[in-house]
Design a protein around this motif. Structure first.
Motif, PDB file in Angstrom:
ATOM      1  N   ARG A  33       0.815  -1.214   0.000  1.00  0.00           N
ATOM      2  CA  ARG A  33       0.000   0.000   0.000  1.00  0.00           C
ATOM      3  C   ARG A  33       0.853   1.271   0.000  1.00  0.00           C
ATOM      4  O   ARG A  33       0.561   2.215  -0.735  1.00  0.00           O
ATOM      5  CB  ARG A  33      -0.942  -0.004   1.204  1.00  0.00           C
ATOM      6  CG  ARG A  33      -1.917   1.165   1.247  1.00  0.00           C
ATOM      7  CD  ARG A  33      -2.861   1.037   2.430  1.00  0.00           C
ATOM      8  NE  ARG A  33      -3.872   2.076   2.426  1.00  0.00           N
ATOM      9  CZ  ARG A  33      -3.696   3.292   2.938  1.00  0.00           C
ATOM     10  NH1 ARG A  33      -2.535   3.598   3.501  1.00  0.00           N
ATOM     11  NH2 ARG A  33      -4.664   4.186   2.898  1.00  0.00           N
ATOM     12  N   LEU A  56     -16.474   5.143  -0.767  1.00  0.00           N
ATOM     13  CA  LEU A  56     -15.153   4.766  -0.277  1.00  0.00           C
ATOM     14  C   LEU A  56     -14.435   5.954   0.358  1.00  0.00           C
ATOM     15  O   LEU A  56     -14.659   7.102  -0.035  1.00  0.00           O
ATOM     16  CB  LEU A  56     -14.304   4.214  -1.430  1.00  0.00           C
ATOM     17  CG  LEU A  56     -14.827   2.951  -2.119  1.00  0.00           C
ATOM     18  CD1 LEU A  56     -13.946   2.608  -3.314  1.00  0.00           C
ATOM     19  CD2 LEU A  56     -14.879   1.784  -1.148  1.00  0.00           C
ATOM     20  N   GLY A 109     -13.863   0.063  -7.959  1.00  0.00           N
ATOM     21  CA  GLY A 109     -13.935   0.366  -6.539  1.00  0.00           C
ATOM     22  C   GLY A 109     -13.443  -0.785  -5.678  1.00  0.00           C
ATOM     23  O   GLY A 109     -12.720  -0.578  -4.694  1.00  0.00           O
ATOM     24  N   ARG A 166     -10.243  -0.505  -3.210  1.00  0.00           N
ATOM     25  CA  ARG A 166     -10.404  -0.776  -1.782  1.00  0.00           C
ATOM     26  C   ARG A 166      -9.431  -1.875  -1.331  1.00  0.00           C
ATOM     27  O   ARG A 166      -8.817  -1.779  -0.257  1.00  0.00           O
ATOM     28  CB  ARG A 166     -11.852  -1.188  -1.505  1.00  0.00           C
ATOM     29  CG  ARG A 166     -12.170  -1.443  -0.022  1.00  0.00           C
ATOM     30  CD  ARG A 166     -11.989  -0.180   0.793  1.00  0.00           C
ATOM     31  NE  ARG A 166     -12.266  -0.390   2.199  1.00  0.00           N
ATOM     32  CZ  ARG A 166     -13.444  -0.132   2.779  1.00  0.00           C
ATOM     33  NH1 ARG A 166     -14.449   0.335   2.046  1.00  0.00           N
ATOM     34  NH2 ARG A 166     -13.616  -0.316   4.054  1.00  0.00           N
ATOM     35  N   GLY A 195      -7.151   0.775   0.033  1.00  0.00           N
ATOM     36  CA  GLY A 195      -8.031   1.136   1.137  1.00  0.00           C
ATOM     37  C   GLY A 195      -9.024   2.225   0.822  1.00  0.00           C
ATOM     38  O   GLY A 195      -9.757   2.677   1.699  1.00  0.00           O
ATOM     39  N   GLY A 196      -9.086   2.670  -0.434  1.00  0.00           N
ATOM     40  CA  GLY A 196     -10.011   3.736  -0.811  1.00  0.00           C
ATOM     41  C   GLY A 196      -9.648   4.308  -2.168  1.00  0.00           C
ATOM     42  O   GLY A 196      -8.994   3.645  -2.980  1.00  0.00           O
ATOM     43  N   ALA A 232      -8.175   7.845   0.197  1.00  0.00           N
ATOM     44  CA  ALA A 232      -7.075   7.059   0.746  1.00  0.00           C
ATOM     45  C   ALA A 232      -5.775   7.835   0.905  1.00  0.00           C
ATOM     46  O   ALA A 232      -4.977   7.526   1.782  1.00  0.00           O
ATOM     47  CB  ALA A 232      -6.825   5.844  -0.148  1.00  0.00           C
TER      48      ALA A 232
END
Length: 265
Positions: free
Chosen positions: A96, A164, A225, A229, A233-234, A167
């Motif tokens: 990430r 969402l 999406g 995610r 995470g978004g 992020a």
């Protein structure tokens, strides 16, 4: 109400190179800008449809290339830039944290370059096919598809903003815009439905084709999406731009498929 209306102006400032001024915009006005993204798409699609009509005598391939260049000039390759950054980040990152390092890098890597070539080539071929189909009704299919694709493609990103979290930890103007909620998503959907109704009323694409396009956009947005995610995470501004590009292609594919199926029936 004032924030919503000012948001419409901010939407054009944010998504295009049109110099409409109005600065400074508040955080709430930037937030409401997202509600009007499909309206911006409707105007851009209308401009592209008008230019297609002018370029059509030169052939569908020339007309398709002209309108693609026009759309890129009007938006400053805004969505294409997001697509390239997203492809590089999701394709090259192993975790990430690395995703956001790559997203901030101004250089374009192999994944980004391939994504750009694929997006431009795909849209060029699809528009040329829509414009080159036999039959009088097909002559209007390409400009109608441009109107529909530009409008609906910008609905899905607003849904993702509402569903969402944002992020990226980096402060940016897109951070305010991306904080849309249910109200902004509802307005964006209403504008998308209105744009679709205009296309149906014009008669070039029927209700079946428009409904199929809407479904394709919803599925493509949902898949994007889910990927965002899972990996980040978004959403980020770049991810939303990439979604718009994916949606445009999905809509054009479905519209062409419906046109081909109806011609064969």
């Amino acid at each position: 109400m004032r924030a919503s209306l000012r948001g419409a102006r901010a939407a054009f400032v944010f998504l295009t190179r049109l110099r409409l001024g109005g600065f400074p915009y508040s955080a709430e006005e930037w937030r409401w800008a997202s509600a009007w993204f499909p309206l911006v798409g409707l105007v851009l699609g209308g401009a592209c449809a008008a230019v297609w009509a002018l370029a059509a005598p030169l052939g569908p391939w020339v007309a398709a290339m002209v309108v693609l260049v026009l759309s890129i000039l009007l938006t400053g390759a805004f969505h294409e830039d997001g697509l390239a950054d997203t492809a590089d980040a999701l394709g090259g990152a192993t975790d990430r944290d690395e995703i956001f390092v790559i997203v901030k890098d101004s250089r374009v890597g192999a994944f980004g370059a391939l994504a750009l070539v694929t997006s431009v080539a795909f849209r060029l071929v699809l528009l040329a096919q829509l414009g080159g189909a036999a039959g009088a009704s097909a002559l209007a299919a390409a400009p109608a598809a441009l109107l529909l694709a530009h409008c609906l493609a910008r609905v899905g990103p607003v849904w993702l903003m509402a569903a969402l979290p944002y992020a990226s930890a980096a402060a940016a103007k897109s951070g305010h815009v991306a904080r849309a909620g249910a109200a902004q998503a509802a307005v964006a959907t209403a504008v998308g439905v209105a744009g679709a109704a205009v296309v149906v009323a014009a008669g070039a694409i029927d209700a079946i084709g428009v409904l199929a396009a809407f479904a394709a956009m919803a599925i493509a947005s949902a898949l994007c999406g889910l990927r965002f995610r899972a990996r980040a995470g978004g959403v980020t501004g770049d991810f939303l731009g990439a979604t718009e590009q994916v949606n445009e292609i999905a809509i054009l594919v479905v519209v062409l498929a419906v046109q081909v199926a109806q011609a064969a029936a």
